[in-house]
Design a protein around this motif. Structure first.
Motif, PDB file in Angstrom:
ATOM      1  N   ALA A   1      21.443  23.845   9.772  1.00 50.64           N
ATOM      2  CA  ALA A   1      21.969  24.811  10.748  1.00 50.64           C
ATOM      3  C   ALA A   1      22.123  24.182  12.140  1.00 50.64           C
ATOM      4  N   GLY A   2      21.818  22.878  12.259  1.00 51.40           N
ATOM      5  CA  GLY A   2      22.052  22.181  13.525  1.00 51.40           C
ATOM      6  C   GLY A   2      20.824  22.071  14.412  1.00 51.40           C
ATOM      7  N   ASN A   3      19.653  22.449  13.891  1.00 56.38           N
ATOM      8  CA  ASN A   3      18.430  22.326  14.693  1.00 56.38           C
ATOM      9  C   ASN A   3      17.912  20.893  14.693  1.00 56.38           C
ATOM     10  N   ARG A   4      17.179  20.552  15.744  1.00 56.29           N
ATOM     11  CA  ARG A   4      16.385  19.320  15.736  1.00 56.29           C
ATOM     12  C   ARG A   4      15.089  19.711  15.048  1.00 56.29           C
ATOM     13  N   VAL A   5      14.837  19.144  13.882  1.00 58.51           N
ATOM     14  CA  VAL A   5      13.681  19.569  13.087  1.00 58.51           C
ATOM     15  C   VAL A   5      12.589  18.506  13.140  1.00 58.51           C
ATOM     16  N   ILE A   6      11.476  18.870  13.779  1.00 58.22           N
ATOM     17  CA  ILE A   6      10.315  17.980  13.811  1.00 58.22           C
ATOM     18  C   ILE A   6       9.347  18.519  12.765  1.00 58.22           C
ATOM     19  N   THR A   7       9.173  17.773  11.678  1.00 56.40           N
ATOM     20  CA  THR A   7       8.275  18.246  10.623  1.00 56.40           C
ATOM     21  C   THR A   7       6.943  17.517  10.724  1.00 56.40           C
ATOM     22  N   ILE A   8       5.875  18.289  10.577  1.00 55.34           N
ATOM     23  CA  ILE A   8       4.527  17.693  10.562  1.00 55.34           C
ATOM     24  C   ILE A   8       3.899  18.070   9.229  1.00 55.34           C
ATOM     25  N   ILE A   9       3.520  17.067   8.436  1.00 51.10           N
ATOM     26  CA  ILE A   9       2.857  17.380   7.164  1.00 51.10           C
ATOM     27  C   ILE A   9       1.439  16.817   7.189  1.00 51.10           C
TER      28      ILE A   9
ATOM     29  N   THR B   1      -3.815  13.142   8.398  1.00 50.18           N
ATOM     30  CA  THR B   1      -4.791  13.326   7.312  1.00 50.18           C
ATOM     31  C   THR B   1      -6.151  13.629   7.956  1.00 50.18           C
ATOM     32  N   ASP B   2      -6.891  14.524   7.302  1.00 49.71           N
ATOM     33  CA  ASP B   2      -8.191  14.937   7.857  1.00 49.71           C
ATOM     34  C   ASP B   2      -9.134  13.741   7.979  1.00 49.71           C
ATOM     35  N   ASP B   3      -9.037  12.790   6.994  1.00 48.23           N
ATOM     36  CA  ASP B   3      -9.993  11.675   6.990  1.00 48.23           C
ATOM     37  C   ASP B   3      -9.431  10.406   7.645  1.00 48.23           C
ATOM     38  N   GLY B   4      -8.192  10.488   8.154  1.00 45.52           N
ATOM     39  CA  GLY B   4      -7.616   9.328   8.844  1.00 45.52           C
ATOM     40  C   GLY B   4      -7.123   8.238   7.914  1.00 45.52           C
ATOM     41  N   SER B   5      -7.027   8.524   6.583  1.00 46.90           N
ATOM     42  CA  SER B   5      -6.599   7.475   5.651  1.00 46.90           C
ATOM     43  C   SER B   5      -5.101   7.178   5.758  1.00 46.90           C
ATOM     44  N   TYR B   6      -4.353   8.022   6.463  1.00 41.35           N
ATOM     45  CA  TYR B   6      -2.910   7.803   6.642  1.00 41.35           C
ATOM     46  C   TYR B   6      -2.436   8.637   7.821  1.00 41.35           C
ATOM     47  N   GLY B   7      -1.487   8.115   8.576  1.00 43.14           N
ATOM     48  CA  GLY B   7      -0.950   8.863   9.712  1.00 43.14           C
ATOM     49  C   GLY B   7      -2.022   9.093  10.772  1.00 43.14           C
ATOM     50  N   VAL B   8      -1.852  10.191  11.505  1.00 46.21           N
ATOM     51  CA  VAL B   8      -2.803  10.517  12.570  1.00 46.21           C
ATOM     52  C   VAL B   8      -4.098  11.060  11.964  1.00 46.21           C
ATOM     53  N   HIS B   9      -5.221  10.613  12.475  1.00 46.01           N
ATOM     54  CA  HIS B   9      -6.522  11.116  12.009  1.00 46.01           C
ATOM     55  C   HIS B   9      -6.738  12.495  12.648  1.00 46.01           C
ATOM     56  N   GLY B  10      -6.665  13.554  11.845  1.00 43.70           N
ATOM     57  CA  GLY B  10      -6.846  14.898  12.404  1.00 43.70           C
ATOM     58  C   GLY B  10      -6.016  15.909  11.651  1.00 43.70           C
ATOM     59  N   PHE B  11      -5.653  16.973  12.339  1.00 40.74           N
ATOM     60  CA  PHE B  11      -4.930  18.083  11.702  1.00 40.74           C
ATOM     61  C   PHE B  11      -3.505  18.174  12.248  1.00 40.74           C
ATOM     62  N   VAL B  12      -2.684  18.960  11.559  1.00 41.03           N
ATOM     63  CA  VAL B  12      -1.303  19.136  12.046  1.00 41.03           C
ATOM     64  C   VAL B  12      -1.309  19.705  13.466  1.00 41.03           C
ATOM     65  N   THR B  13      -2.322  20.508  13.782  1.00 38.97           N
ATOM     66  CA  THR B  13      -2.391  21.098  15.126  1.00 38.97           C
ATOM     67  C   THR B  13      -2.622  20.018  16.198  1.00 38.97           C
ATOM     68  N   ASP B  14      -3.304  18.920  15.828  1.00 39.41           N
ATOM     69  CA  ASP B  14      -3.503  17.834  16.810  1.00 39.41           C
ATOM     70  C   ASP B  14      -2.150  17.221  17.170  1.00 39.41           C
ATOM     71  N   ILE B  15      -1.293  17.052  16.159  1.00 39.60           N
ATOM     72  CA  ILE B  15       0.038  16.474  16.432  1.00 39.60           C
ATOM     73  C   ILE B  15       0.868  17.466  17.244  1.00 39.60           C
ATOM     74  N   LEU B  16       0.787  18.747  16.871  1.00 39.12           N
ATOM     75  CA  LEU B  16       1.533  19.763  17.631  1.00 39.12           C
ATOM     76  C   LEU B  16       1.086  19.759  19.097  1.00 39.12           C
ATOM     77  N   GLN B  17      -0.229  19.690  19.300  1.00 34.87           N
ATOM     78  CA  GLN B  17      -0.756  19.671  20.678  1.00 34.87           C
ATOM     79  C   GLN B  17      -0.209  18.460  21.436  1.00 34.87           C
TER      80      GLN B  17
ATOM     81  N   ASP C   1       1.879  18.408  24.807  1.00 34.80           N
ATOM     82  CA  ASP C   1       1.386  17.665  25.973  1.00 34.80           C
ATOM     83  C   ASP C   1       2.439  16.689  26.505  1.00 34.80           C
ATOM     84  N   LYS C   2       3.250  16.151  25.566  1.00 28.55           N
ATOM     85  CA  LYS C   2       4.288  15.184  25.983  1.00 28.55           C
ATOM     86  C   LYS C   2       5.473  15.886  26.649  1.00 28.55           C
ATOM     87  N   GLY C   3       5.453  17.234  26.622  1.00 33.32           N
ATOM     88  CA  GLY C   3       6.526  17.998  27.278  1.00 33.32           C
ATOM     89  C   GLY C   3       7.676  18.347  26.363  1.00 33.32           C
TER      90      GLY C   3
END
Ligand code: FAD
Ligand code: FES
Ligand code: MG
Length: 281
Positions: free
Chosen positions: A123-131, A156-172, A176-178
């Motif tokens: 539909a033309g959106n910029r889609v930022i997906t966090i899994i 990943t909750d245990d930090g074995s891949y991607g950001v160590h933490g939850f999807v909410t940490d990435i959203l935050q 924060d980056k604006g």
């Protein structure tokens, strides 16, 4: 009809079936689901239509084995048939050009997010997906979600891949980056959707969640799937499954989801015992 064309194992307890279902493949929209029965005595299980191919007449279902019915389905092989596959059910996702949409999928919630990310992008959106997943080996659909999105982030909750933490940490960190976000969509375990809503409420960021209460008939008749949204009773199967996350009574939803835990445990243990004793696997 309802025959399993292909079966894939996506992670330890997550399986993907491509099923022959031409009418549903043509009629479905992002956000809709089916109710399946594995066999004559099977209970009715709602599963999101994770993908569809109208030309081939197939739909894709992705499910996590959490109890008796999903474990039974997990034993199915290519060529086996479901007794019933009913749908498409529920209201489709409201898709329009919002601007920047952040789509968040946690655990098995990544599967129902796939058609939504895809449709939002189309539909033309910029889609930022966090899994997100508990660990790398439980993360599903990374490549497909990458293709369905403008940008993909992983936690990943245990930090074995991607950001160590939850999807909410990435959203935050995006906030924060604006990053200017016009809409957030979250699908996953209720605590994850609740945490997303708590965060987005602080920033007045409109948030849609896809609810997963216990369902029986899927047509608004039995009342099993009722939830409270903005102080009013709603039937998720016909009024949803998507709602304004800031208005959902998540505490009541969790309570109702857990209402049959003792019976579900007995049923799961009996099935596992039977499979352990008698299956030829
Ligand atoms: P059980 O041991 O019977 O139950 C385990 C837990 O699952 C329960 O505690 C309860 O919270 C939930 N549950 C049990 N019965 C039902 C039911 N009839 N309806 C809904 N929840 C139930 N799961 C996926 O893996 N993939 C999906 O794409 C998916 N899409 C869904 C879409 C919708 C609209 C809804 C409402 C649920 C969806 N689910 C999905 C959840 C899935 O339906 C349940 O995991 C499944 O019904 C569990 O059945 P069981 O017999 O294996 O487990
Ligand atoms: Fe019966 Fe929704 S599942 S009313
Ligand atoms: Mg069950």
């Amino acid at each position: 009809m309802n025959r399993i064309i292909t079966k894939k194992i996506l992670s330890q307890d997550v399986k993907e079936f491509v099923i022959e279902s031409p009418r549903i493949a043509t009629a479905r929209h992002a956000g809709q689901f089916v109710i399946v029965r594995a066999n004559d005595t099977g209970e009715r299980i709602p599963l999101t239509i994770a993908d569809a191919n109208p030309e081939a007449g197939t739909i894709t279902l992705i499910f996590q084995e959490v109890g008796k019915s999903t474990m039974l389905m997990g034993t199915f092989k290519e060529g086996d048939e479901f007794k019933d596959v009913v749908g498409p059910l529920g209201k489709p996702t409201h898709i329009e050009k919002f601007g920047t949409v952040v789509c968040m999928g946690g655990g098995i919630g990544v599967a129902p997010m796939h058609p939504i990310s895809e449709a939002m992008k189309a539909a033309g959106n910029r889609v930022i997906t966090i899994i997100g997943a508990r660990s790398k080996d439980l993360l599903i659909m990374e490549n497909r979600m990458k293709a369905a999105s403008t940008e993909l982030h992983i936690s990943t909750d245990d930090g074995s891949y991607g950001v160590h933490g939850f999807v909410t940490d990435i959203l935050q960190s995006l906030i924060d980056k604006g990053e200017k976000i016009d809409l957030a969509v979250a699908i996953g375990p209720v605590p994850m959707m609740g945490a997303v809503c708590k965060l987005t409420k602080k920033y007045d960021l409109p948030t849609v969640v896809s609810l997963n209460p216990i369902m029986v008939d899927g047509t608004g008749m039995c009342g099993a799937c009722r939830v409270t949204v903005a102080g009013k009773t709603q039937f998720v199967c016909v009024d949803g499954p998507e709602f304004d996350g800031h208005q959902v009574d998540f505490v009541e939803l969790v309570k109702r989801q857990r209402a049959y835990l003792p019976q579900e445990r007995i049923s799961r243990e009996a099935f596992q015992h039977h499979e352990g004793c008698c299956s030829e696997k």
